[in-house]
Design a protein around this motif. Structure first.
Motif, mmCIF file in Angstrom:
data_model
loop_
_atom_site.group_PDB
_atom_site.id
_atom_site.type_symbol
_atom_site.label_atom_id
_atom_site.label_comp_id
_atom_site.label_asym_id
_atom_site.label_seq_id
_atom_site.Cartn_x
_atom_site.Cartn_y
_atom_site.Cartn_z
ATOM 1 N N MET A 1 13.245 -54.969 -17.868
ATOM 2 C CA MET A 1 12.260 -53.833 -19.211
ATOM 3 C C MET A 1 12.688 -52.626 -19.381
ATOM 4 S SD MET A 1 8.493 -52.699 -19.088
ATOM 5 C CE MET A 1 8.345 -51.402 -17.907
ATOM 6 N N THR A 2 13.595 -52.332 -20.981
ATOM 7 C CA THR A 2 14.724 -50.605 -20.259
ATOM 8 C C THR A 2 14.085 -50.419 -20.305
ATOM 9 O OG1 THR A 2 14.938 -52.187 -22.857
ATOM 10 C CG2 THR A 2 15.545 -49.928 -22.146
ATOM 11 N N ASN A 3 14.087 -49.058 -19.236
ATOM 12 C CA ASN A 3 13.614 -48.041 -18.478
ATOM 13 C C ASN A 3 13.587 -46.635 -19.724
ATOM 14 O OD1 ASN A 3 13.736 -44.761 -17.496
ATOM 15 N ND2 ASN A 3 13.253 -47.029 -15.082
ATOM 16 N N GLU A 4 12.334 -46.194 -19.576
ATOM 17 C CA GLU A 4 11.994 -45.383 -20.874
ATOM 18 C C GLU A 4 12.780 -44.012 -20.720
ATOM 19 O OE1 GLU A 4 8.732 -42.911 -23.572
ATOM 20 O OE2 GLU A 4 7.680 -44.261 -21.540
ATOM 21 N N LYS A 5 13.285 -43.646 -19.167
ATOM 22 C CA LYS A 5 13.454 -42.099 -18.677
ATOM 23 C C LYS A 5 14.881 -42.195 -18.743
ATOM 24 C CE LYS A 5 14.345 -39.257 -15.298
ATOM 25 N NZ LYS A 5 14.200 -38.778 -13.360
ATOM 26 N N SER A 6 15.840 -43.842 -18.797
ATOM 27 C CA SER A 6 17.433 -44.257 -18.744
ATOM 28 C C SER A 6 17.606 -43.500 -20.419
ATOM 29 C CB SER A 6 17.906 -44.859 -18.266
ATOM 30 O OG SER A 6 17.363 -46.133 -18.884
ATOM 31 N N THR A 7 16.563 -43.947 -20.669
ATOM 32 C CA THR A 7 16.231 -44.127 -22.456
ATOM 33 C C THR A 7 16.711 -42.377 -23.788
ATOM 34 O OG1 THR A 7 15.519 -46.447 -22.774
ATOM 35 C CG2 THR A 7 16.005 -45.540 -24.692
ATOM 36 N N VAL A 8 15.798 -42.462 -23.107
ATOM 37 C CA VAL A 8 16.288 -40.959 -23.232
ATOM 38 C C VAL A 8 17.183 -39.939 -22.593
ATOM 39 C CG1 VAL A 8 14.833 -39.085 -23.296
ATOM 40 C CG2 VAL A 8 13.739 -40.928 -23.223
ATOM 41 N N ILE A 9 17.471 -40.092 -21.997
ATOM 42 C CA ILE A 9 19.020 -39.492 -21.471
ATOM 43 C C ILE A 9 19.904 -40.022 -22.102
ATOM 44 C CG2 ILE A 9 20.371 -39.162 -19.563
ATOM 45 C CD1 ILE A 9 18.473 -39.439 -17.651
ATOM 46 N N ASN A 10 19.847 -41.134 -22.567
ATOM 47 C CA ASN A 10 21.349 -41.494 -23.424
ATOM 48 C C ASN A 10 21.300 -41.337 -24.591
ATOM 49 O OD1 ASN A 10 22.271 -43.256 -21.110
ATOM 50 N ND2 ASN A 10 21.724 -44.868 -21.023
ATOM 51 N N LYS A 11 20.168 -40.352 -25.081
ATOM 52 C CA LYS A 11 20.465 -40.041 -26.088
ATOM 53 C C LYS A 11 20.902 -39.267 -26.457
ATOM 54 C CE LYS A 11 17.212 -42.664 -27.951
ATOM 55 N NZ LYS A 11 17.085 -43.744 -29.502
ATOM 56 N N LEU A 12 21.285 -38.939 -27.535
ATOM 57 C CA LEU A 12 22.169 -37.694 -28.219
ATOM 58 C C LEU A 12 22.088 -36.433 -28.090
ATOM 59 C CD1 LEU A 12 24.283 -38.942 -31.136
ATOM 60 C CD2 LEU A 12 25.583 -38.452 -28.599
ATOM 61 N N THR A 13 22.280 -35.219 -27.925
ATOM 62 C CA THR A 13 22.156 -34.200 -27.926
ATOM 63 C C THR A 13 21.925 -34.078 -29.180
ATOM 64 O OG1 THR A 13 24.555 -32.815 -27.875
ATOM 65 C CG2 THR A 13 23.374 -33.305 -25.987
ATOM 66 N N PHE A 14 20.679 -32.778 -29.562
ATOM 67 C CA PHE A 14 20.550 -32.590 -31.153
ATOM 68 C C PHE A 14 21.970 -32.294 -31.874
ATOM 69 C CE2 PHE A 14 19.005 -29.358 -34.263
ATOM 70 C CZ PHE A 14 18.709 -30.063 -34.985
ATOM 71 N N THR A 15 23.042 -31.489 -31.542
ATOM 72 C CA THR A 15 24.049 -30.440 -32.005
ATOM 73 C C THR A 15 24.906 -31.933 -32.420
ATOM 74 O OG1 THR A 15 24.224 -28.488 -30.756
ATOM 75 C CG2 THR A 15 26.063 -29.663 -31.442
ATOM 76 N N ASP A 16 25.111 -32.965 -30.897
ATOM 77 C CA ASP A 16 25.995 -34.239 -31.570
ATOM 78 C C ASP A 16 25.182 -34.974 -32.366
ATOM 79 O OD1 ASP A 16 27.507 -33.726 -29.690
ATOM 80 O OD2 ASP A 16 26.561 -34.202 -28.276
#
Length: 314
Positions: A1-16
């Motif tokens: 199961m995908t870890n929700e916390k790690s998924t959010v962390i791996n998202k691009l910053t707003f600028t990127d």
């Protein structure tokens, strides 16, 4: 199961995210190759929003999308490609020219309650003003727009030109009288920047109060500068005269008059803002103005001449 916390962390910053989104609609798709696309920072609800304005040549309306909305969808799981596709589908799936002219623009009764006034820089818009009814206000021009907020076409503002006046069988005096009357429904807000200083001990009693003044509305609000009686009442209430910096089409700054503020400081501040390439599209004026409790109109800081609205064709 995908870890929700790690998924959010791996998202691009707003600028990127903005960089990737921009690259996708510029180079990853051909559907928008005939459209004019501009990006603009809009101050709305006390925060800056990053807008994407897309206009098809020959149309009078340009829908506005916000990176913030797409970024929220991205954080919830949508891909950048899906976000761009949603934007393209909205634009490409509508004939804005026919929809707006046929259903909205052709009738005075359908537009008269949607008319608003906007302040723009005169020199930067000189060629466009040749086809527009306008008034002169210092080194600025007052124009009229149709403000639209329709679920079928989104939010946007359409400039009123001479052709529309001819369609409506109205003259420019009727146009401006109606637009200024409509502005009475919108509240003017004045935000004290010192209120954002969290440390009371850091506030210098000799520092001037600085207010950001605009209409509390979802369109550029610097035309609040035209409400000179409101500004005078504000100065009287604050028991102080103010320097006025027209910093952008969205807002003006009122800087409390203090002995330690010199003219060069004010002009340098305005020139610094106007020289920022990221703010070029919103540039409003090169003039610093002065708001005196003793005068019914604002004045030029240098020379003391009153700034009044003038009809160039009268």
């Amino acid at each position: 199961m995908t870890n929700e916390k790690s998924t959010v962390i791996n998202k691009l910053t707003f600028t990127d995210f903005m960089r990737a989104f921009r690259a996708q609609y510029n180079y990853g798709n051909t559907e928008l190759k005939d459209y004019m696309i501009a990006e603009q920072v809009v101050h709305k609800n006390n925060k800056n929003l990053h807008g994407i304005i897309i206009r098809k040549p020959g149309t009078r309306i340009a829908p506005v999308f916000y990176y913030e909305d797409f970024y929220d969808a991205y954080k919830k799981g949508a891909t950048i490609e899906e976000c761009v596709s949603k934007m393209i589908d909205f634009v490409a799936g509508r004939d804005f020219s026919n929809e707006c002219l046929g259903e909205i623009f052709s009738s005075w009764e359908s537009v008269k309650d949607k008319l608003i006034v906007k302040l723009i820089n005169f020199s930067k818009n000189k060629s466009q003003l040749l086809s527009l009814p306008y008034r002169v206000f210092g080194d600025m021009a007052v124009v009229v727009q149709i403000y639209l907020d329709d679920p079928s076409i989104g939010k946007g503002a359409v400039m009123v030109d001479m052709n529309l006046l001819e369609i409506w069988k109205k003259n420019d005096r009727q146009l401006f009288d109606t637009a200024f009357e409509n502005m009475k429904q919108y509240r003017i807000k004045a935000i004290n920047l010192l209120d954002f200083d969290m440390d009371e001990k850091m506030k210098d009693k000799d520092s001037p109060e600085i207010y950001v003044v605009s209409y509390d509305a979802p369109f550029p609000g610097a035309s609040a500068l035209l409400q000179t009686q409101y500004l005078k009442s504000f100065a009287i209430m604050k028991e102080s005269d103010f320097y006025v910096l027209p910093v952008s089409v969205h807002e003006v700054l009122l800087i409390q008059k203090k002995k330690n503020i010199v003219d060069d400081m004010l002009f340098g501040m305005l020139q610094g803002i106007n020289s920022d390439e990221n703010l070029a599209d919103n540039m409003l004026s090169d003039e610093v103005l002065y708001l005196s409790r003793e005068s019914d109109n604002i004045e030029y800081l240098l020379g003391g001449k009153e700034v009044v609205m003038v009809d160039p064709f009268a």
